[in-house]
Write an enzyme that holds these catalytic residues in place. Structure first.
Site, PDB file in Angstrom:
ATOM      1  N   ASN A  11       0.998  -1.272   0.010  1.00  0.00           N
ATOM      2  CA  ASN A  11       0.002  -0.055   0.165  1.00  0.00           C
ATOM      3  C   ASN A  11       0.964   1.282   0.090  1.00  0.00           C
ATOM      4  O   ASN A  11       1.572   1.530   1.316  1.00  0.00           O
ATOM      5  CB  ASN A  11      -0.907  -0.242   1.085  1.00  0.00           C
ATOM      6  N   LYS A  13       0.238   4.435  -0.568  1.00  0.00           N
ATOM      7  CA  LYS A  13      -0.791   5.298   0.152  1.00  0.00           C
ATOM      8  C   LYS A  13      -0.538   6.575  -0.652  1.00  0.00           C
ATOM      9  O   LYS A  13      -0.531   6.430  -1.863  1.00  0.00           O
ATOM     10  CB  LYS A  13      -0.164   5.730   1.537  1.00  0.00           C
ATOM     11  N   HIS A  95      -9.593   1.555   4.534  1.00  0.00           N
ATOM     12  CA  HIS A  95      -8.615   1.553   5.131  1.00  0.00           C
ATOM     13  C   HIS A  95      -8.736   2.645   6.362  1.00  0.00           C
ATOM     14  O   HIS A  95      -9.564   3.490   6.146  1.00  0.00           O
ATOM     15  CB  HIS A  95      -7.293   2.298   4.345  1.00  0.00           C
ATOM     16  N   GLU A  97      -7.135   5.031   7.681  1.00  0.00           N
ATOM     17  CA  GLU A  97      -6.854   6.337   7.333  1.00  0.00           C
ATOM     18  C   GLU A  97      -8.124   6.953   6.667  1.00  0.00           C
ATOM     19  O   GLU A  97      -8.270   8.205   6.902  1.00  0.00           O
ATOM     20  CB  GLU A  97      -5.519   6.541   6.640  1.00  0.00           C
ATOM     21  N   GLU A 167      -5.818  -4.834  10.537  1.00  0.00           N
ATOM     22  CA  GLU A 167      -4.932  -3.784  10.673  1.00  0.00           C
ATOM     23  C   GLU A 167      -5.078  -2.825  12.113  1.00  0.00           C
ATOM     24  O   GLU A 167      -6.053  -2.151  11.951  1.00  0.00           O
ATOM     25  CB  GLU A 167      -4.941  -2.760   9.594  1.00  0.00           C
ATOM     26  N   GLY A 173       2.450   2.154  10.818  1.00  0.00           N
ATOM     27  CA  GLY A 173       3.230   3.175  10.719  1.00  0.00           C
ATOM     28  C   GLY A 173       4.046   3.470  12.188  1.00  0.00           C
ATOM     29  O   GLY A 173       4.941   4.161  12.153  1.00  0.00           O
ATOM     30  N   SER A 214       2.988  -2.215  10.591  1.00  0.00           N
ATOM     31  CA  SER A 214       4.252  -2.341  10.793  1.00  0.00           C
ATOM     32  C   SER A 214       5.028  -3.782  10.408  1.00  0.00           C
ATOM     33  O   SER A 214       5.911  -4.358  11.150  1.00  0.00           O
ATOM     34  CB  SER A 214       4.580  -2.061  12.294  1.00  0.00           C
TER      35      SER A 214
HETATM   36  P1  PGA Z   1       2.549   0.347   7.723  1.00  0.00           P
HETATM   37  O1  PGA Z   1       1.139   0.447   7.127  1.00  0.00           O
HETATM   38  O2  PGA Z   1       3.060  -0.998   7.210  1.00  0.00           O
HETATM   39  O3  PGA Z   1       3.366   1.229   7.424  1.00  0.00           O
HETATM   40  O4  PGA Z   1       2.407   0.016   9.299  1.00  0.00           O
HETATM   41  C1  PGA Z   1       0.196  -0.575   6.784  1.00  0.00           C
HETATM   42  C2  PGA Z   1      -1.151   0.089   6.009  1.00  0.00           C
HETATM   43  O5  PGA Z   1      -1.467   1.232   6.516  1.00  0.00           O
HETATM   44  O6  PGA Z   1      -1.754  -0.546   5.407  1.00  0.00           O
END
Ligand code: PGA
Length: 251
Positions: A11, A13, A95, A97, A167, A173, A214
């Site tokens: 992803n 983003k 997602h 976000e 998630e 992140g 992560s």
């Molecule tokens: P990350 O993001 O691996 O940076 O934690 C995962 C995601 O948001 O899908």
């Protein structure tokens, strides 16, 4: 639950512009990954060109969102059918976000899931609790609610695949993934909630539950080896070609 080759979904983003996206896509597409299915999800503006690069590889293309209507006066939105036309096989939906910054609700995720399936895209439905929901003891409730609301009432034919990505929102992140036992427990809750709304043959054949938050080249293998885990959704660690290739090869 489908557990043959693990699926690794990147992803990207809103973190890469077009030149960087194409450079990263080229670097990854030169490699062969016989042990994993790899999907990259660049931003909308790069999908077409990234798709052309991927034509010569086995890596698949995914989008980061789609709209819940197929066509019409919806300025700024992108139809699942257009994504299919451009060569996408997958689409990330709900997602955290988007749930946070764009107020996406379970109902919207449901409508988008319907649309994605009707356009022959495989939805990657993201579910997960925030830190405060976890502290309130509402983790399982959130997982069940988001999973069931996204999918309840949708008639899944045997050829329609769905991926649920667990998630934990507070882990995304952060550089620190959750304990393996916690991921496994969450995946079992999700799986169990699928049995409440679909026949067991559909749950076994059509669904994959994956982990995101992560994931990196050091911890990926342990997640993939969990019983109820068929892959990973990767943000940060997929933005650098060396790290991402290392991550895929670690599987
Ligand atoms: P990350 O993001 O691996 O940076 O934690 C995962 C995601 O948001 O899908």
């Amino acid at each position: 639950m489908v557990k043959n080759k693990p699926i690794i979904i990147a992803n990207w983003k809103m973190k890469l512009g077009i030149p960087e996206t194409l450079e990263l896509t080229k670097a990854i597409s030169k490699k062969k990954f016989p042990k994993a299915e790899v999907v990259i999800c660049p931003s909308f503006v790069s999908l077409s060109e990234a798709g052309s690069i991927l034509k010569r590889s086995e890596i698949k293309l995914g989008a980061q969102d789609c709209f819940w209507e197929s066509q019409g006066a919806y300025t700024g939105e992108v139809s699942a059918y257009y994504l299919r036309e451009i060569g996408c096989d997958y689409v990330i939906l709900g997602h955290s976000e988007r749930r946070k910054y764009l107020n996406e609700t379970d109902e919207m995720v449901h409508q988008k899931t319907r649309m994605a399936l009707s356009a022959n895209l495989t939805p990657i439905i993201c579910v997960g609790e925030t830190f405060s929901q976890r502290q309130e003891g509402a983790k399982d409730y959130i997982l069940i609610k988001q999973t069931v609301k996204a999918l309840e009432g949708i008639d899944l034919q045997l050829d329609k695949k769905v991926i649920i990505a667990y998630e934990p929102v507070w882990v995304i992140g952060s550089g620190q993934a959750i304990a393996l036992s916690e991921a496994e427990a969450a995946h079992q809750v999700i799986r169990q909630s699928l049995f409440d709304i679909f026949p067991s043959s559909i749950v076994e054949n059509n669904f994959r539950i994956i982990y995101g938050g992560s994931v990196d080249s050091e911890n990926v293998k342990e997640f993939i080896n969990l019983e109820n885990t068929s892959g990973v959704l990767v943000g940060g660690a997929s933005l650098n070609s060396e790290e991402f290739i290392k991550l895929i090869e670690a599987v």
